[in-house]
Design a protein around this motif. Structure first.
Motif, short mmCIF file in Angstrom:
data_model
loop_
_atom_site.label_atom_id
_atom_site.label_comp_id
_atom_site.label_asym_id
_atom_site.label_seq_id
_atom_site.Cartn_x
_atom_site.Cartn_y
_atom_site.Cartn_z
N TRP A 1 0.85 -1.19 0.00
CA TRP A 1 0.00 0.00 0.00
C TRP A 1 0.89 1.24 0.00
O TRP A 1 1.88 1.31 0.72
N VAL A 2 0.52 2.24 -0.80
CA VAL A 2 1.29 3.47 -0.88
C VAL A 2 0.60 4.61 -0.13
O VAL A 2 1.14 5.19 0.80
N ALA A 3 -0.63 4.94 -0.55
CA ALA A 3 -1.33 6.07 0.05
C ALA A 3 -2.82 5.96 -0.20
O ALA A 3 -3.27 5.34 -1.17
N ASP A 4 -3.60 6.58 0.70
CA ASP A 4 -5.05 6.62 0.54
C ASP A 4 -5.42 7.57 -0.59
O ASP A 4 -4.71 8.53 -0.89
N ASP A 5 -6.56 7.31 -1.19
CA ASP A 5 -7.17 8.22 -2.16
C ASP A 5 -8.56 8.56 -1.62
O ASP A 5 -9.52 7.85 -1.85
N GLY A 6 -8.64 9.63 -0.85
CA GLY A 6 -9.88 9.96 -0.18
C GLY A 6 -9.96 9.33 1.20
O GLY A 6 -9.04 8.65 1.67
#
Length: 292
Positions: A97-102
Motif C-alpha cells: 500500500w502506498v497512500a489513501d485516495d480519499g
C-alpha cells in the motif's frame, strides 16, 4: 498425558493469482471486517480494520503468496503411539500500500457475542513488490537510544527517538500522522533544509538525539516528547527512505514547540507522486499508541 517425541516442520510456499509486475503505482480498492476482542478499544479495532482493508486491496490486485506450515508430531500416551499432521496457512500480498485516495469508510456493528465489528472500505494507490526497493529497519525508541528501548507504546511525556538502519547510503524523511489527519514532519529537522536527511548505510543511526549528531549539526536536532490528549492517542509513524535524493512535502511551520505540519490529503498526494517517480523509494509504517 501425551509426550511429544519430535516435531518436524516443513515450509511450502506457493503463489496464487499471480499478477503482472507493474513499475508505477496503481489505483486499488478493498474492504475488510475486523471482529474486536473484549479488551480492544474502538480506535484499535478501527485501525486493524483499516490495515486489513489495505492488505485486501493490494492482494486482490497483485495476488497472494501463501505459506503452508506442516507439523508432523508423534505422541505417546498410555502406552500407545500416535502420529498426526497439522497444517497452517498464512498469506501475504504481493505488493504494498502506498497512500489513501480519499477518506476510508467505516461501518460499526456488534456480533451475536457482543463483540464490536468494524468494516472498512478503502481506495488508494499501491504497487507491486520490486527488488528495486531496499529493505530497511526503522525502530521507534522510548526513553533511550538503544535497541532495547524499541517500543510502539509510549506514555505521555516519554522521549521519542528513531533508530534507522539502511543497507546503503541514502536519504530519509520521517512523519507522525495523527487521528485528526494532521501530518507532523519530524525529519528533516525543522531548522534544516527541505532535502531529506542523509543516511549512512550499514550502521545504526539514531535521530532526535544531539549525542548522535555531527558536531556542527547538534544545534539542528529536534528533541521530541510524545503527549496524549485522551485515554489513548494513536499515531502512524511513516518513514520514507531512498538511495536517491528527494524533497519533503510542502509543509508549514506552526511554532517553535511543534513540528512542521500538513494535511493528510496533501501528504498522500506527495507520497503517491514520489513513489511513482522513483521505484527505489521504500516506505515503512508503524502504529504508535500514547497513553496518559
Amino acid at each position: 498425558m501425551g509426550i511429544i517425541k519430535k516435531i518436524i516442520i516443513t515450509l511450502v510456499t506457493f503463489a496464487l493469482s499471480l499478477a503482472a509486475s507493474a513499475k508505477g503505482n496503481e489505483r486499488v480498492s478493498g474492504s475488510f471486517t475486523y471482529i474486536g476482542q473484549g479488551h480492544e478499544s474502538r480506535d484499535v479495532c478501527r485501525e486493524k480494520a483499516y490495515r486489513g482493508a489495505c492488505v485486501e486491496a493490494v492482494g486482490n490486485r497483485f495476488g497472494w503468496v501463501v505459506s503452508g506450515v506442516t507439523s508432523q508430531v508423534e505422541t505417546a500416551a498410555k502406552g500407545k503411539e500416535d502420529l498426526y499432521f497439522q497444517q497452517d496457512h498464512q498469506r501475504a500480498a504481493r505488493g504494498e500500500w502506498v497512500a489513501d485516495d480519499g477518506e476510508p469508510e467505516y461501518e460499526y456493528a456488534f456480533d451475536k457475542d457482543g463483540c464490536l465489528t468494524v468494516t472498512c472500505k478503502v481506495k488508494g494507490f499501491a504497487r507491486a513488490l520490486s527488488n528495486e526497493r531496499a529493505q530497511f529497519e526503522a525502530l521507534p525508541l522510548r526513553n533511550g537510544a538503544e535497541r532495547g528501548n524499541a517500543s510502539a507504546e509510549f506514555h505521555s511525556g516519554d522521549t521519542f527517538r528513531l533508530l534507522l538502519h539502511a543497507p546503503a547510503d541514502g536519504y530519509a524523511a520521517v512523519f507522525l500522522i495523527g487521528d485528526d489527519h494532521t501530518v507532523n514532519t519530524l525529519l528533516p529537522y525543522s531548522g534544516a533544509a527541505a532535502d531529506a536527511a542523509r543516511v549512512k548505510g550499514g550502521r545504526d543511526m539514531v535521530f532526535f538525539d544531539p549525542a548522535f549528531a555531527k558536531e556542527g549539526e547538534k544545534g539542528l536536532v529536534d528533541e521530541l516528547r510524545l503527549t496524549a490528549d485522551s485515554d489513548f492517542d494513536h499515531y502512524r509513524l511513516c518513514v520514507v527512505y531512498s538511495p536517491r535524493k528527494f524533497v519533503k512535502p510542502n509543509d508549514t511551520a506552526r511554532g517553535e514547540l511543534v513540528p512542521r505540519q500538513l494535511k493528510l490529503a496533501e501528504f498522500n498526494r506527495w507520497l503517491q507522486r514520489v513513489t511513482d517517480a522513483d521505484p527505489s523509494v521504500a516506505v515503512s509504517n508503524t502504529s504508535i499508541t500514547v497513553v496518559p
